[in-house]
Scaffold this active site. Structure first.
Site, short mmCIF file in Angstrom:
data_model
loop_
_atom_site.label_atom_id
_atom_site.label_comp_id
_atom_site.label_asym_id
_atom_site.label_seq_id
_atom_site.Cartn_x
_atom_site.Cartn_y
_atom_site.Cartn_z
N CYS A 58 8.17 25.87 -13.91
CA CYS A 58 8.15 25.67 -12.45
C CYS A 58 9.03 24.49 -12.06
CB CYS A 58 6.72 25.45 -11.98
SG CYS A 58 6.60 25.08 -10.24
N CYS A 63 10.21 27.51 -9.84
CA CYS A 63 9.93 27.38 -8.41
C CYS A 63 10.72 26.27 -7.70
CB CYS A 63 8.45 27.07 -8.19
SG CYS A 63 7.32 27.61 -9.47
N LYS A 66 14.61 26.41 -7.81
CA LYS A 66 14.93 27.66 -7.09
C LYS A 66 14.82 27.46 -5.58
CE LYS A 66 11.90 30.29 -5.91
NZ LYS A 66 10.93 31.25 -6.41
N TYR A 192 11.14 39.62 -8.30
CA TYR A 192 11.39 38.63 -7.25
C TYR A 192 12.46 37.62 -7.65
CZ TYR A 192 8.54 34.94 -9.48
OH TYR A 192 8.05 33.98 -10.33
N GLU A 196 15.62 36.89 -5.34
CA GLU A 196 15.86 35.55 -4.79
C GLU A 196 17.25 35.05 -5.15
OE1 GLU A 196 11.28 33.88 -4.59
OE2 GLU A 196 12.42 33.52 -6.43
N HIS A 450 2.22 30.29 20.97
CA HIS A 450 3.36 30.93 21.58
C HIS A 450 4.48 29.93 21.82
CE1 HIS A 450 5.32 34.06 23.86
NE2 HIS A 450 5.56 33.18 24.82
N GLU A 455 2.15 34.43 15.77
CA GLU A 455 1.21 34.95 16.78
C GLU A 455 1.15 36.48 16.75
OE1 GLU A 455 2.17 34.50 21.00
OE2 GLU A 455 4.29 34.31 20.51
C1 LIG Z 1 13.24 31.46 -11.81
C2 LIG Z 1 11.75 31.36 -11.60
C3 LIG Z 1 11.25 31.14 -10.33
C4 LIG Z 1 9.89 31.04 -10.13
N1 LIG Z 1 9.44 30.81 -8.87
C5 LIG Z 1 8.12 30.69 -8.63
C6 LIG Z 1 7.64 30.42 -7.33
O1 LIG Z 1 8.40 30.30 -6.38
N2 LIG Z 1 6.31 30.27 -7.15
C7 LIG Z 1 5.42 30.39 -8.19
O2 LIG Z 1 4.23 30.23 -7.98
N3 LIG Z 1 5.85 30.67 -9.45
C8 LIG Z 1 7.18 30.81 -9.69
N4 LIG Z 1 7.63 31.06 -10.95
C9 LIG Z 1 6.63 31.25 -12.03
C10 LIG Z 1 6.11 29.91 -12.54
O3 LIG Z 1 7.20 29.11 -12.92
C11 LIG Z 1 5.18 30.15 -13.71
O4 LIG Z 1 4.17 31.06 -13.32
C12 LIG Z 1 4.51 28.86 -14.18
O5 LIG Z 1 5.47 27.91 -14.56
C13 LIG Z 1 3.58 29.16 -15.36
O6 LIG Z 1 3.03 27.98 -15.86
P1 LIG Z 1 2.57 27.88 -17.37
O7 LIG Z 1 1.87 26.58 -17.51
O8 LIG Z 1 1.87 29.11 -17.76
O9 LIG Z 1 3.91 27.91 -18.23
P2 LIG Z 1 5.22 27.05 -18.15
O10 LIG Z 1 5.36 26.34 -16.85
O11 LIG Z 1 6.32 27.98 -18.54
O12 LIG Z 1 5.02 25.93 -19.25
C14 LIG Z 1 4.99 26.22 -20.61
C15 LIG Z 1 5.47 25.02 -21.36
O13 LIG Z 1 5.17 25.17 -22.73
C16 LIG Z 1 6.23 24.64 -23.49
N5 LIG Z 1 6.15 25.23 -24.81
C17 LIG Z 1 6.30 26.53 -25.16
N6 LIG Z 1 6.06 26.70 -26.47
C18 LIG Z 1 5.73 25.48 -26.96
C19 LIG Z 1 5.36 25.01 -28.26
N7 LIG Z 1 5.27 25.83 -29.30
N8 LIG Z 1 5.11 23.69 -28.41
C20 LIG Z 1 5.21 22.84 -27.35
N9 LIG Z 1 5.54 23.24 -26.12
C21 LIG Z 1 5.79 24.54 -25.92
C22 LIG Z 1 7.46 25.06 -22.71
O14 LIG Z 1 8.58 24.28 -23.05
C23 LIG Z 1 6.99 24.83 -21.27
O15 LIG Z 1 7.27 23.52 -20.84
C24 LIG Z 1 8.99 31.16 -11.21
C25 LIG Z 1 9.49 31.37 -12.50
C26 LIG Z 1 10.85 31.47 -12.69
C27 LIG Z 1 11.38 31.71 -14.08
#
Ligand SMILES: Cc1cc2nc3c(=O)[nH]c(=O)nc-3n(C[C@H](O)[C@H](O)[C@H](O)COP(=O)(O)OP(=O)(O)OC[C@H]3O[C@@H](n4cnc5c(N)ncnc54)[C@H](O)[C@@H]3O)c2cc1C
Length: 465
Positions: A58, A63, A66, A192, A196, A450, A455
């Site tokens: 994110c 997010c 973006k 999406y 976007e 309004h 609205e």
């Molecule tokens: C281009 C794009 C736009 C998006 N826009 C939106 C939006 O507008 N609104 C919205 O709500 N959501 C959006 N999302 C989705 C949102 O980013 C994800 O749903 C959210 O980040 C999920 O959070 P998470 O904690 O599950 O995983 P992540 O945020 O992906 O975090 C996982 C973390 O784990 C780390 N990791 C992975 N494997 C290991 C390991 N073995 N050891 C240590 N670290 C590790 C990764 O490096 C990462 O930092 C978007 C996603 C993308 C790709």
């Protein structure tokens, strides 16, 4: 799978505990950070391992950057529209490198904010790739760390296409670090993220071809919005093609040639493949530890986010429930209460609002018309489409659409959908009403503000279906 966990250990029990931590989290993204901080605030000893940048997808490649690019891309239209309001200025120019540098500075600031949030909560940060060695042990940065509970919050990763020449494509990870604005772009995908970026790159001045293999993009959204957005994007000049399958991509000098299965060819400077994301569960030691995975690789969890191994939990995109940041955060907070708060809490996945930051934007909460008909049978549909007030002067041919889906039997509003400027901002408020079970009569009894687009949601009187 087991039920909710035992409550947090008492201070005395913790002192006697044989593990290094009460909780070790793999991944400091939206879900992992929230679960870690919330657990620490409930008295747990917590460490989080992160192999890349704090804040996860994110903050770094999702997010936030973006949305900054979406803002950037809106200015092109604003400059054009301004003249109808009496403004004149020189021809606008855009400095892509400056935009990327400013965006990167903000992301670096946010990385620092996340570090401080974890530090202030007393969560130990460990840099490196973590792997599960056994149900209570994680290996990271050459260390073995033990914990009562392990949390897998490793998120998702872009799926790469398999057609020949896929190596020439970039994904959403790379699109945030382009050295310059490509003049011509092919975007492969219909989710999406693809939509976007079509809006972002078109708004910044690229010639955009969006290629989607299905008959209509944005599967899962209300059909009126899907059709409406396709029409708007085409009016703006995006070359939007459905039932378009890429056969191969070839490099030709500095350019890329995209060949479609129907034989059509496009010459572009960049191909962005946004064809989906997959849970990051490979080589994490999960199967060896006995953690059951779903067919698509997601960690299978119960209603409390517990995996098939009682000490191992998972939240966020890695579980592939609803892949959005606020949902991952909500799951992380619920998990902390479940494990350490003495209050087993199921994350609630009903009526989750969401937005597509397209041009124009989509905002939605609740059931689509099709889904409402499947589940409830008899539904009433209210819909209005109109030119926004702002464009009465600019003359811009843009249609805003608002729609309510109502259960005919109970009068309850099942879904609110919008295509138009600030749709996300408007639908967020309506999501509260939908969650509270508001009826159409209660919407009607609400006085509008309004003149606004919002609205329209309280003045829809005529059933269209
Ligand atoms: C281009 C794009 C736009 C998006 N826009 C939106 C939006 O507008 N609104 C919205 O709500 N959501 C959006 N999302 C989705 C949102 O980013 C994800 O749903 C959210 O980040 C999920 O959070 P998470 O904690 O599950 O995983 P992540 O945020 O992906 O975090 C996982 C973390 O784990 C780390 N990791 C992975 N494997 C290991 C390991 N073995 N050891 C240590 N670290 C590790 C990764 O490096 C990462 O930092 C978007 C996603 C993308 C790709």
């Amino acid at each position: 799978m087991g039920g909710p966990a035992r409550p947090a250990l008492s201070a005395g029990e913790r002192a006697l505990a044989r593990t290094d931590y009460d909780l070790v989290t793999l991944g400091a993204g939206s879900g992992g950070v929230r679960a870690s901080r919330a657990s620490a605030s409930l008295g747990a000893r917590v460490a989080v391992a992160e192999e890349r940048d704090l804040g996860g997808t994110c903050v770094n490649v999702g997010c936030i950057p973006k949305k900054l690019l979406v803002y950037a891309s809106h200015y092109a239209r604003d400059f054009e529209d301004a003249s109808a309001y009496g403004w004149s200025a020189g021809a606008p120019r855009h400095d892509f490198a400056r935009l990327v540098a400013n965006k990167d500075r903000e992301i670096a600031r946010l990385n620092g904010v996340y570090a401080r949030l974890l530090d202030d909560a007393g969560v130990a940060r460990i840099e490196g790739r973590a792997r599960i060695a056994d149900p209570h042990t994680v290996e990271v940065a050459g260390r073995r760390i033990t914990a009562e509970h392990l949390l897998v919050a490793t998120g998702g990763w872009p799926v790469r296409p398999t057609f020949p020449g896929a190596e020439h494509c970039i994904t959403s990870n790379e699109v945030f670090h382009l050295p310059g604005l490509p003049r011509r772009v092919a975007i492969v995908g219909g989710g999406y993220i693809a939509v976007e970026f079509a809006g972002i790159l078109h708004g910044l001045g690229a010639r955009v071809h969006q290629l989607y293999r299905g008959p209509l993009f944005l599967r899962g959204f209300d059909d009126d919005l899907r059709r409406g957005l396709a029409a708007e994007m085409r009016k703006q000049g995006v070359d939007l093609r459905f039932d378009a399958r890429v056969a191969r991509v070839d490099r030709e000098g500095d350019a890329l040639r995209v060949t479609l299965e129907d034989g059509d060819r496009l010459e572009v400077d960049c191909v962005l493949a946004a064809i989906g994301r997959a849970p990051q569960t490979a080589d994490l030691g999960l199967e060896e530890a006995g953690v059951a995975l779903r067919e698509n690789g997601a960690v299978a969890v119960d209603a409390y986010s517990r995996s098939s191994v009682p000490s191992i939990w998972a939240v966020g995109d890695v579980t592939d429930r609803i892949n959005l940041t606020p949902v991952a955060i909500h799951e992380g907070a619920a998990l902390a209460r479940t494990i350490f708060g003495g209050a087993p809490t199921r994350p609630d996945h009903e009526n989750v609002p969401s937005a597509v930051f397209s041009h124009p934007a989509i905002g939605t909460v609740g059931l689509t018309e099709a889904e409402a008909r499947r589940r409830h049978g008899d539904v009433d549909v209210y819909r209005a489409s109109f030119r926004p007030l702002r464009h009465t002067l600019t003359g811009r041919d843009e249609t805003t659409l608002v729609k309510l889906v109502v259960d005919a039997a109970s009068d309850r509003v099942l879904g609110c959908h919008m295509l138009g400027p600030e749709a996300g901002e408007i639908i967020q408020g309506l999501a509260v009403a939908v969650r509270c079970g508001a009826t159409k009569a209660q919407f009607d009894a609400t006085i509008g503000i309004h003149p606004t687009t919002a609205e329209e949601f309280v003045t829809l009187r005529e059933k269209v279906a």
